[in-house]
Structure formats: C-alpha cells, structure tokens
Design an enzyme around this catalytic site. Sequence first.
Site, PDB file in Angstrom:
ATOM      1  N   MET B  30      10.596 -94.756  11.231  1.00 54.75           N
ATOM      2  CA  MET B  30      10.646 -94.183  10.026  1.00 54.75           C
ATOM      3  C   MET B  30      10.119 -95.114   8.802  1.00 54.75           C
ATOM      4  O   MET B  30      10.519 -95.243   7.817  1.00 54.75           O
ATOM      5  CB  MET B  30      11.929 -93.752   9.638  1.00 54.75           C
ATOM      6  CG  MET B  30      12.473 -92.844  10.614  1.00 54.75           C
ATOM      7  SD  MET B  30      13.725 -91.502   9.854  1.00 54.75           S
ATOM      8  CE  MET B  30      15.178 -92.532   9.534  1.00 54.75           C
ATOM      9  N   LEU B  33       9.566-101.531   8.294  1.00 55.13           N
ATOM     10  CA  LEU B  33       9.452-102.183   9.470  1.00 55.13           C
ATOM     11  C   LEU B  33      10.239-103.535   9.626  1.00 55.13           C
ATOM     12  O   LEU B  33      10.058-104.248   8.469  1.00 55.13           O
ATOM     13  CB  LEU B  33       8.260-102.053  10.170  1.00 55.13           C
ATOM     14  CG  LEU B  33       7.524-100.942  10.086  1.00 55.13           C
ATOM     15  CD1 LEU B  33       5.844-101.324  10.614  1.00 55.13           C
ATOM     16  CD2 LEU B  33       8.194-100.038  11.039  1.00 55.13           C
ATOM     17  N   GLU B  35      11.770-106.874  12.374  1.00 54.40           N
ATOM     18  CA  GLU B  35      11.330-107.520  13.657  1.00 54.40           C
ATOM     19  C   GLU B  35      12.021-106.808  14.584  1.00 54.40           C
ATOM     20  O   GLU B  35      11.251-106.789  15.677  1.00 54.40           O
ATOM     21  CB  GLU B  35      12.128-108.861  13.610  1.00 54.40           C
ATOM     22  CG  GLU B  35      11.867-109.828  14.630  1.00 54.40           C
ATOM     23  CD  GLU B  35      10.247-110.043  14.707  1.00 54.40           C
ATOM     24  OE1 GLU B  35       9.574-110.326  15.689  1.00 54.40           O
ATOM     25  OE2 GLU B  35       9.560-110.124  13.647  1.00 54.40           O
ATOM     26  N   HIS B  37      11.547-103.505  15.125  1.00 56.70           N
ATOM     27  CA  HIS B  37      10.516-102.388  15.155  1.00 56.70           C
ATOM     28  C   HIS B  37       9.279-103.208  15.882  1.00 56.70           C
ATOM     29  O   HIS B  37       8.458-102.808  16.814  1.00 56.70           O
ATOM     30  CB  HIS B  37       9.884-101.766  13.928  1.00 56.70           C
ATOM     31  CG  HIS B  37      10.900-100.866  13.019  1.00 56.70           C
ATOM     32  ND1 HIS B  37      11.593-101.402  12.250  1.00 56.70           N
ATOM     33  CD2 HIS B  37      11.465 -99.735  13.511  1.00 56.70           C
ATOM     34  CE1 HIS B  37      12.368-100.450  11.879  1.00 56.70           C
ATOM     35  NE2 HIS B  37      12.241 -99.494  12.592  1.00 56.70           N
ATOM     36  N   ARG B 187      18.301-100.265   7.084  1.00 61.64           N
ATOM     37  CA  ARG B 187      19.364-100.041   5.857  1.00 61.64           C
ATOM     38  C   ARG B 187      19.867-101.288   5.670  1.00 61.64           C
ATOM     39  O   ARG B 187      20.609-101.254   4.463  1.00 61.64           O
ATOM     40  CB  ARG B 187      20.386 -98.958   6.446  1.00 61.64           C
ATOM     41  CG  ARG B 187      19.727 -97.571   6.425  1.00 61.64           C
ATOM     42  CD  ARG B 187      20.670 -96.639   7.143  1.00 61.64           C
ATOM     43  NE  ARG B 187      20.170 -95.219   6.783  1.00 61.64           N
ATOM     44  CZ  ARG B 187      19.701 -94.237   7.704  1.00 61.64           C
ATOM     45  NH1 ARG B 187      20.008 -94.828   9.063  1.00 61.64           N
ATOM     46  NH2 ARG B 187      19.400 -93.162   7.541  1.00 61.64           N
TER      47      ARG B 187
END
Lengths: 280, 280
Positions: B30, B33, B35, B37, B187
């Site tokens: 989503m 990004l 680390e 991802h 988040r």
Amino acid sequence: MQKFSSVDSIRTWTRQYTIAGRRVGLVPTMGALHEGHLSLVRQAKQECDVCVATIFVNPTQFAPTEDLSRYPRPLERDLELLRAEGADGVFLPDEAIMYPEGFGTYVMPPPVGLPLEGQSRPEHFRGVTTVVMKLFQIVGPDAVFFGRKDFQQLRVIEDMTCDLNVPVRIVPCDIVRDPDGLAMSSRNRYLSADERQRALSLSRALHLVEELVSGGERSVAILESAMKSELKACDSVDYAVVVDAKTLQPIECVGHAGAKSVALLAARLGNTRLIDNRVL
Amino acid sequence: MQKFSSVDSIRTWTRQYTIAGRRVGLVPTMGALHEGHLSLVRQAKQECDVCVATIFVNPTQFAPTEDLSRYPRPLERDLELLRAEGADGVFLPDEAIMYPEGFGTYVMPPPVGLPLEGQSRPEHFRGVTTVVMKLFQIVGPDAVFFGRKDFQQLRVIEDMTCDLNVPVRIVPCDIVRDPDGLAMSSRNRYLSADERQRALSLSRALHLVEELVSGGERSVAILESAMKSELKACDSVDYAVVVDAKTLQPIECVGHAGAKSVALLAARLGNTRLIDNRVL
C-alpha cells in the site's frame, strides 16, 4: 483425448500449450452431456487450438433439498461423446480434489446474482462462482464457453470475471433446443412423458412473449401475465419475468432506454425444476 | 523501472516474461514503503527473474472509521526506493481501475480470518482477499512475497490461494525491526515520540513470551497474562493471545500435539493501532 484427475496434471498439460502460444478453450460441465454441451465443445474447437472439458457435479451449488445425489452421472457415455466431438482433454476431479478437508474460501457472487435464481436457490450462485473460479485457476484457459440457457449464471460469471480481473474471455453460446422447442437440459431426463409434454409450456411462453413484442406490446405486466397463463400447465412457477438483460432488475417496458430485456422463467414439473429464457 | 497504471499494460508486460519462461515475482504494497517492504523486493529479486511491486491503498480493507484518508502516500519517495532496490516494474492503479462503477464481486476470507483481526476489523480481510485475488489475476505472478508481520493476513492469503487453486507460490518473509525492536510498519510514522517509546512494549511482550517458553513455561494463560502486563504501556489492547499457528484457534499449552504456536497482539497508542507477533 487425455483424461486428468489431479490439479497438477491438467495444469501442467494446459500450461505447455499456453507457453507455446496456443489458445486453450474450456467447457465446464456437470456431465450428463447433451447436444447443448456438445455445441459448446464445437464452438471451443472453432475458436481455440485446444479444447478442455471438465466434468464435475459441484456439490456446493446444490441445496440440501436439491437433486445432488440423484443427478445423472453417465460417465462412460459422456467421455465417448466428448471423444467423438474431438475434445482434447477432460478434467474429472473428485470431490476431495476440489474441496479437500479444511476448504473454506468462497467467491461471493456479484449483485446480478441476487434476484430470481438467487432468491429461489440462495446458496446456488456462491457454489457456481467458487467452482468456476477454481476451474479458471486450475486450467488457465484463454476462453470459456457457457450456454445462454443458464442466462443469469452467465451474467454472474461475466461480472465475476470482470470484477476479479480474471484473464479469460467468456463466450456465451446459443441455447440448443429439441425439435419441439424444449431447451436441452441434463434434468430433462427426469421428466415423465406427461411432464415432458407439459414442459413445452416454457418455450411456448417465451415464444408468445416474443410474438407479443413483435406485435408492438411493450408492457412488462401484460407480457408476464401472458407467460403465466401459458405456464399453468406446470405444477408451479418460481418466476416468470421480463427484466433488464444486463442487471436483471425489474423494468416496466420492453425497450426502456434502448436497453435489451430478457424473459426469464423457472417452473416445476413434478420434482423437476426447469429454466428457460429469451432475450427480447 | 517501468510504471503501469492500466490492467492491460501491466498484464501485457508480465505475460511476455511468463511466455518466455521467466519467473515473475510480485510484491503487493500500500506504499509508504519501509525497510520491511524493501526486504520483500530483495527476496523477490533473489527468487525470480522479474520483480513487480504494486502500490495501491486499498479502500475495501479500511472500515469507515479507519485511517484510509490519512494513510501516508509518499509516492515519489516510494518510486525512488523501488528503483534503488532494482524493482523492474510497478503497478500504480487508481481506485477507478480497481473498483470501477458496478464492481460487486468479493472473495470471502477463509475461516482462519474469523478470529482476532476478523473480530476487531470485521470487513478487513474481505477487502484483503478481494484485492489480492485481483492483483494475482492482473499480474499473473509465479511467486508473491508477503511479510510475516501481518501474520493472520499471511495465513488468510495462504488458505485462499490453496482453496481457490491460484497457481502462485506464497513466500512468507521475516519481520524487519528497528534496532530497538519495533516492527516496521507504515503506521509507525503516526506515532508521537512518547507513543513510539510506549510502542516498544509490543516487541518486549513478545520477547518476554519467548523467554518464558525457553524457560519451560507452557501455559497459555500464564503467557498471555505476562504479555498483557507488558502491554499496560499501551492505551488499549485489542488482543494479546497465544494460539495455534495454523488455525489461529485457542490452545491451552504451547507445544500441543507437536504443533507450532504463535503469539499475536494488537494494541493502540493514541489513534494508532499496531500489530506484532512471534512464532513459538
């Protein structure tokens, strides 16, 4: 004609054709094949390089009260018919292959599945969308051939395929009828001679609607009433409606806003439930 | 790195690799990004010939009360990170591409999606299974890379993929943590300095459980109670449980019948909801 019963075997077989740039056509069936199914095989052979049929009486699309256990399964005859028609492969999974222990993911049908059959057979389309999605993933076809006899099912599958971006082309194929007009169905073999005679009221009702529309009638109320009169020969009528051919939502007039309409009906003869339709 | 925003363009691009026998790896994200991802991209590049990332903040997996509108969307930075990591392509669909007018087919998550997140966020996994299935169909990957941080999501996707016979390999990838132990999450950037400090109680709670189990503790009641004590630093706790790692169903003892267990927790710091887990 090659026979496959495992997911890996059919997948490996079809994938070699896909990688070679050959078009794979899929004809999903529940067996008990008739001329309608065979016309799908012929169309698949015309439009694709390889034709795969599947035979699987899918339990998740039958309600507990329905005819799953007595559904006809003339396997040897089906295979002979497919072979004679030139199908290249047939996938014959058993229930443990399609729904192993622990299975629990379903594809919920799109809104077009809610009315009509969705009301008469509440879990039916969930079973259809789920098994069709599984077959799409297993076989990986370029095109899939469905009969227009199951008109709402076809619309459900079209919308599902589009909504979930499945990379297959859905090819609707014309209804095949007996010479007297009865739409071919595997369930016709349940009918007694008397029931079969009375079942002709379905195609007669659709013919009547078509004639009325040709004569200028546009009122859905009048058309539905005419169908219901004709269907008095049946033991009961689940529905006999004229609706929008895309959404299957109610309309007042045929030809509303230039959109197509469809007459759809479901009726019972004894214990046998038959459906038929005509696009107007 | 090629950018795609339409279904046809990404599909045509990946299909040429598939037909050429090259393995396509997919990393669905989503965006925003971090680390974690990027470690998925690296693993995809190791195991596949072509790595495709997707960035799509999927509205159907957010409840109306959740953070869809404020979810971070640092697109240019994300693209720069993917480029630097050597991703070959990125699919950036907008909402009208993924959910056009009339969209209405959903994939219902398997039973493993019912407890925990399924209770806290009732429609969440339906949005996840639906969008993931769509991305599978659009990209047609050989392997798809998911982080273990969303442990239940990973289990949901594994079961969905198996149940619906999707011909992809799901590759679970390890959680990436900040040096102080906080599991990386898009988040985390919502957290104030104080909240971030208190958020360390999540990884501390998991570390504590691991130590207790190493020391011979088997009672789930004791382990859960220890986690909850540690999580008192959070503003609220959605759940803090030790369950069977396959079914996510309650157990009484770690090591029951030789099966793996997992400690799963979800807690809030201010308006931010964080999750973390450890397989035991």
